[in-house]
Design a protein around this motif. Structure first.
Motif, PDB file in Angstrom:
ATOM      1  N   ARG A 298      -7.473   4.303   3.282  1.00 29.46           N
ATOM      2  CA  ARG A 298      -8.004   3.072   3.877  1.00 29.46           C
ATOM      3  C   ARG A 298      -7.130   2.710   5.073  1.00 29.46           C
ATOM      4  NH1 ARG A 298      -8.345   2.892  -1.559  1.00 29.46           N
ATOM      5  NH2 ARG A 298     -10.302   2.153  -2.509  1.00 29.46           N
ATOM      6  N   PRO A 299      -7.242   3.431   6.186  1.00 25.55           N
ATOM      7  CA  PRO A 299      -6.372   3.166   7.340  1.00 25.55           C
ATOM      8  C   PRO A 299      -6.421   1.704   7.772  1.00 25.55           C
ATOM      9  CG  PRO A 299      -7.620   5.184   7.672  1.00 25.55           C
ATOM     10  CD  PRO A 299      -8.189   4.528   6.444  1.00 25.55           C
ATOM     11  N   GLY A 300      -5.250   1.120   7.965  1.00 27.19           N
ATOM     12  CA  GLY A 300      -5.169  -0.256   8.428  1.00 27.19           C
ATOM     13  C   GLY A 300      -4.905  -1.270   7.342  1.00 27.19           C
ATOM     14  N   THR A 301      -5.076  -0.891   6.074  1.00 25.60           N
ATOM     15  CA  THR A 301      -4.857  -1.870   5.021  1.00 25.60           C
ATOM     16  C   THR A 301      -3.368  -2.187   4.876  1.00 25.60           C
ATOM     17  OG1 THR A 301      -5.258  -2.420   2.697  1.00 25.60           O
ATOM     18  CG2 THR A 301      -4.646  -0.152   3.179  1.00 25.60           C
ATOM     19  N   VAL A 302      -3.074  -3.428   4.482  1.00 24.81           N
ATOM     20  CA  VAL A 302      -1.700  -3.789   4.136  1.00 24.81           C
ATOM     21  C   VAL A 302      -1.503  -3.717   2.628  1.00 24.81           C
ATOM     22  CG1 VAL A 302      -1.372  -5.218   6.166  1.00 24.81           C
ATOM     23  CG2 VAL A 302      -2.217  -6.268   4.071  1.00 24.81           C
ATOM     24  N   GLY A 303      -2.569  -3.331   1.900  1.00 24.18           N
ATOM     25  CA  GLY A 303      -2.432  -3.069   0.480  1.00 24.18           C
ATOM     26  C   GLY A 303      -3.140  -4.060  -0.419  1.00 24.18           C
TER      27      GLY A 303
ATOM     28  N   ALA B 232       0.850  -1.187   0.000  1.00 26.46           N
ATOM     29  CA  ALA B 232       0.000   0.000   0.000  1.00 26.46           C
ATOM     30  C   ALA B 232       0.886   1.237   0.000  1.00 26.46           C
ATOM     31  CB  ALA B 232      -0.910   0.019   1.221  1.00 26.46           C
ATOM     32  N   SER B 233       0.565   2.194  -0.836  1.00 24.10           N
ATOM     33  CA  SER B 233       1.278   3.459  -0.837  1.00 24.10           C
ATOM     34  C   SER B 233       0.799   4.306   0.341  1.00 24.10           C
ATOM     35  CB  SER B 233       1.012   4.209  -2.145  1.00 24.10           C
ATOM     36  OG  SER B 233      -0.343   4.646  -2.183  1.00 24.10           O
ATOM     37  N   PRO B 234       1.566   5.320   0.751  1.00 21.75           N
ATOM     38  CA  PRO B 234       1.098   6.192   1.837  1.00 21.75           C
ATOM     39  C   PRO B 234      -0.279   6.790   1.559  1.00 21.75           C
ATOM     40  CG  PRO B 234       3.407   6.589   1.407  1.00 21.75           C
ATOM     41  CD  PRO B 234       2.937   5.658   0.331  1.00 21.75           C
ATOM     42  N   ALA B 235      -0.540   7.163   0.303  1.00 24.90           N
ATOM     43  CA  ALA B 235      -1.845   7.742  -0.037  1.00 24.90           C
ATOM     44  C   ALA B 235      -2.950   6.711   0.128  1.00 24.90           C
ATOM     45  CB  ALA B 235      -1.829   8.276  -1.464  1.00 24.90           C
ATOM     46  N   GLU B 236      -2.686   5.457  -0.285  1.00 23.52           N
ATOM     47  CA  GLU B 236      -3.700   4.406  -0.150  1.00 23.52           C
ATOM     48  C   GLU B 236      -3.977   4.117   1.317  1.00 23.52           C
ATOM     49  OE1 GLU B 236      -3.143   1.620  -4.097  1.00 23.52           O
ATOM     50  OE2 GLU B 236      -1.581   1.570  -2.558  1.00 23.52           O
ATOM     51  N   TRP B 237      -2.909   4.152   2.149  1.00 25.53           N
ATOM     52  CA  TRP B 237      -3.120   3.867   3.564  1.00 25.53           C
ATOM     53  C   TRP B 237      -3.954   4.966   4.215  1.00 25.53           C
ATOM     54  CZ3 TRP B 237      -2.770   5.292   8.568  1.00 25.53           C
ATOM     55  CH2 TRP B 237      -2.809   4.273   9.522  1.00 25.53           C
ATOM     56  N   ARG B 238      -3.720   6.206   3.799  1.00 26.25           N
ATOM     57  CA  ARG B 238      -4.520   7.303   4.367  1.00 26.25           C
ATOM     58  C   ARG B 238      -5.984   7.171   3.957  1.00 26.25           C
ATOM     59  NH1 ARG B 238       0.224  10.316   3.212  1.00 26.25           N
ATOM     60  NH2 ARG B 238      -0.608  10.955   1.173  1.00 26.25           N
TER      61      ARG B 238
END
Length: 214
Positions: free
Chosen positions: A25-30, A17-23
């Motif tokens: 979707r908080p908690g995702t591993v990608g 997960a990229s930093p933008a994706e994590w923001r």
């Protein structure tokens, strides 16, 4: 591939997960890497739809995985060409993976699956708690019940008053069936130099007089 090489095959190697994706979707591993696949299966072997928790299985390229000298354990960890390291998780509609817990740590109480990591995450932010471990212990009626073992924060006095405060803290933060039925205290949590918790050292004494059948 042997179990000793499993570090290459952890979920971080199958999802990113990229930093933008994590923001977003908080908690995702990608999502799965190109060439890799992630699926969620029930204990009955059914592939589960987005949002339903189950065992996380992975497939990456043409490489294989096996436990060295343990073909039965290898078979139990496989479903077709997919294998699992025992994590419980969900996929969302866009294929982002969220991990809940290790399957070996899951508590089954009255037929309901309870994930200790969720409870630990709620407890660790309490100001009187320095460290916490949650696991299942025997219960004659429900099979297992939720136990919390807590390392108090400096200056906190373990005892009934602190337990009552912590359980009251859980109200509104956790569903009632996830709130620990009891709390024990420990001066220092058993962790290795890298911070890994030896949860079995805490859990095993409660099961010593009866075989763990759940």
């Amino acid at each position: 591939m042997s179990a000793g090489e499993l570090g290459f095959w952890n979920l971080a190697a199958a999802a990113i997960a990229s930093p933008a994706e994590w923001r977003e979707r908080p908690g995702t591993v990608g999502k799965a890497w190109p060439g890799a696949e992630i699926k969620i299966f029930s204990d009955a072997g059914e592939e589960l739809p987005p949002g339903q928790p189950g065992t996380v299985y992975m497939l990456r390229g043409q490489a294989d995985f096996e436990y060295h000298g343990d073909p039965q354990k290898t078979r139990e960890a496989r479903r077709g060409n997919y294998f699992t390291v025992g994590d419980i998780g969900t996929l969302d509609e866009q294929g982002y993976l969220f991990l809940h817990d290790r399957k070996s740590d899951m508590i089954i109480s009255g037929g309901v699956n309870i994930y200790p990591a969720e409870i630990e995450s709620a407890l660790i932010v309490h100001p009187q708690i320095a460290d916490v471990a949650v696991f299942g212990i025997p219960n004659d009626d429900w099979g297992e019940e939720v136990k919390a073992v807590i390392e108090p924060a400096p200056g906190a006095a373990p005892g009934e008053a602190l337990s009552a405060e912590i359980l009251a803290w859980c109200e509104g933060r956790l569903a009632r069936y996830k709130i620990p039925r009891s709390i024990d205290y420990i001066s220092e949590m058993p962790r290795d130099p890298n911070g890994k918790l030896y949860k079995r050292k805490l859990r095993d004494p409660y099961w010593r007089r009866r075989g763990r059948a759940i």
